[in-house]
Every structure is written in structure tokens, then in C-alpha cells.
Design a protein around this motif. Structure first.
Motif, PDB file in Angstrom:
ATOM      1  N   GLY A   8      12.885  28.127  48.168  1.00 57.54           N
ATOM      2  CA  GLY A   8      14.015  28.272  48.770  1.00 57.54           C
ATOM      3  C   GLY A   8      14.317  27.004  48.244  1.00 57.54           C
ATOM      4  O   GLY A   8      15.722  26.985  47.867  1.00 57.54           O
ATOM      5  N   THR A   9      14.375  26.064  47.398  1.00 54.06           N
ATOM      6  CA  THR A   9      15.096  24.855  47.426  1.00 54.06           C
ATOM      7  C   THR A   9      15.800  25.527  45.874  1.00 54.06           C
ATOM      8  O   THR A   9      16.684  24.982  45.362  1.00 54.06           O
ATOM      9  CB  THR A   9      14.297  23.468  47.068  1.00 54.06           C
ATOM     10  N   ALA A  11      16.190  28.277  44.651  1.00 53.07           N
ATOM     11  CA  ALA A  11      17.237  30.098  44.779  1.00 53.07           C
ATOM     12  C   ALA A  11      18.324  28.955  45.339  1.00 53.07           C
ATOM     13  O   ALA A  11      19.058  28.955  44.767  1.00 53.07           O
ATOM     14  CB  ALA A  11      16.479  30.307  46.167  1.00 53.07           C
ATOM     15  N   TRP A  12      18.231  27.555  46.715  1.00 56.74           N
ATOM     16  CA  TRP A  12      19.722  27.334  46.534  1.00 56.74           C
ATOM     17  C   TRP A  12      20.028  26.989  45.786  1.00 56.74           C
ATOM     18  O   TRP A  12      21.655  26.899  45.004  1.00 56.74           O
ATOM     19  CB  TRP A  12      19.089  26.631  47.991  1.00 56.74           C
ATOM     20  N   ILE A  13      19.501  26.129  44.644  1.00 54.53           N
ATOM     21  CA  ILE A  13      20.423  25.556  43.211  1.00 54.53           C
ATOM     22  C   ILE A  13      21.042  26.622  42.278  1.00 54.53           C
ATOM     23  O   ILE A  13      22.100  26.259  41.527  1.00 54.53           O
ATOM     24  CB  ILE A  13      19.051  25.118  42.591  1.00 54.53           C
ATOM     25  N   TYR A  14      19.805  27.761  42.328  1.00 56.33           N
ATOM     26  CA  TYR A  14      20.262  28.834  41.492  1.00 56.33           C
ATOM     27  C   TYR A  14      21.670  29.541  42.310  1.00 56.33           C
ATOM     28  O   TYR A  14      22.790  29.724  41.484  1.00 56.33           O
ATOM     29  CB  TYR A  14      19.276  30.114  41.580  1.00 56.33           C
ATOM     30  N   ASN A  15      21.604  29.904  43.301  1.00 63.56           N
ATOM     31  CA  ASN A  15      22.938  30.364  44.156  1.00 63.56           C
ATOM     32  C   ASN A  15      24.017  29.894  44.862  1.00 63.56           C
ATOM     33  O   ASN A  15      24.810  29.969  44.342  1.00 63.56           O
ATOM     34  CB  ASN A  15      22.111  30.922  44.939  1.00 63.56           C
ATOM     35  N   SER A  16      23.701  28.186  44.725  1.00 65.32           N
ATOM     36  CA  SER A  16      24.357  27.239  45.350  1.00 65.32           C
ATOM     37  C   SER A  16      25.066  26.549  44.659  1.00 65.32           C
ATOM     38  O   SER A  16      26.968  26.311  44.492  1.00 65.32           O
ATOM     39  CB  SER A  16      24.790  26.496  46.188  1.00 65.32           C
ATOM     40  N   TYR A  43      17.939  18.739  41.291  1.00 63.35           N
ATOM     41  CA  TYR A  43      17.909  18.995  42.530  1.00 63.35           C
ATOM     42  C   TYR A  43      18.331  16.936  43.117  1.00 63.35           C
ATOM     43  O   TYR A  43      18.764  16.625  43.241  1.00 63.35           O
ATOM     44  CB  TYR A  43      16.554  19.237  43.495  1.00 63.35           C
TER      45      TYR A  43
END
Length: 74
Positions: A8-9, A11-16, A43
Motif C-alpha cells: 500500500g505504501t 502503491a501510494w509512492i507510485y501513484n501520489s 519514502y
């Protein structure tokens, strides 16, 4: 994976954050040391100035493990 980055982290780094060099993260990809290091380092870099405040190394280590809200007074 090496840096124990949660999917989840990553994916957040990738998307956001737009960190897309290794492609979209998957659980299997995070076991690749290079990909795990990439997302973990991204991160850490984000945490270094969380909320526009330069953070101490100890804070970054604790936040890496417990999330940036680990200390409600920070």
C-alpha cells in the motif's frame, strides 16, 4: 522485501509521488532488492521533510516503521 515496504505504501509512492522508475509495485516485485530499496528510499526522502518540516533522523526512522503520525505532537 528488503526494506519491508508495504504494498500500500509503495502503491501510494507510485501513484501520489510519481516515483515510477521500476513500474507499478506488486507484492512479488517488492521482494526484488532493487525495487524494495527504490520505494523505501523514496519514502524516506518524503519523510525527511514531512509537512514541510525538516525532520531529525530518529523521527524519520520511527515514522518509517510506524507512519508519519506515530507521534501526535510532531
Amino acid at each position: 522485501g528488503l526494506m519491508q515496504t508495504l504494498l500500500g505504501t509503495a502503491a501510494w509512492i507510485y501513484n501520489s509521488l510519481g516515483r515510477r522508475a521500476p513500474g507499478a509495485p506488486t507484492a512479488a516485485k517488492l521482494y526484488n532488492p532493487a525495487i524494495s530499496m527504490y520505494f523505501g528510499a523514496a519514502y524516506v526522502n518524503w519523510l525527511l521533510t514531512y509537512n514541510g518540516v525538516k525532520r531529525a533522523p530518529e523521527w524519520v526512522v520511527r515514522a518509517y516503521n510506524g507512519g508519519p503520525g506515530w507521534n501526535s505532537t510532531s
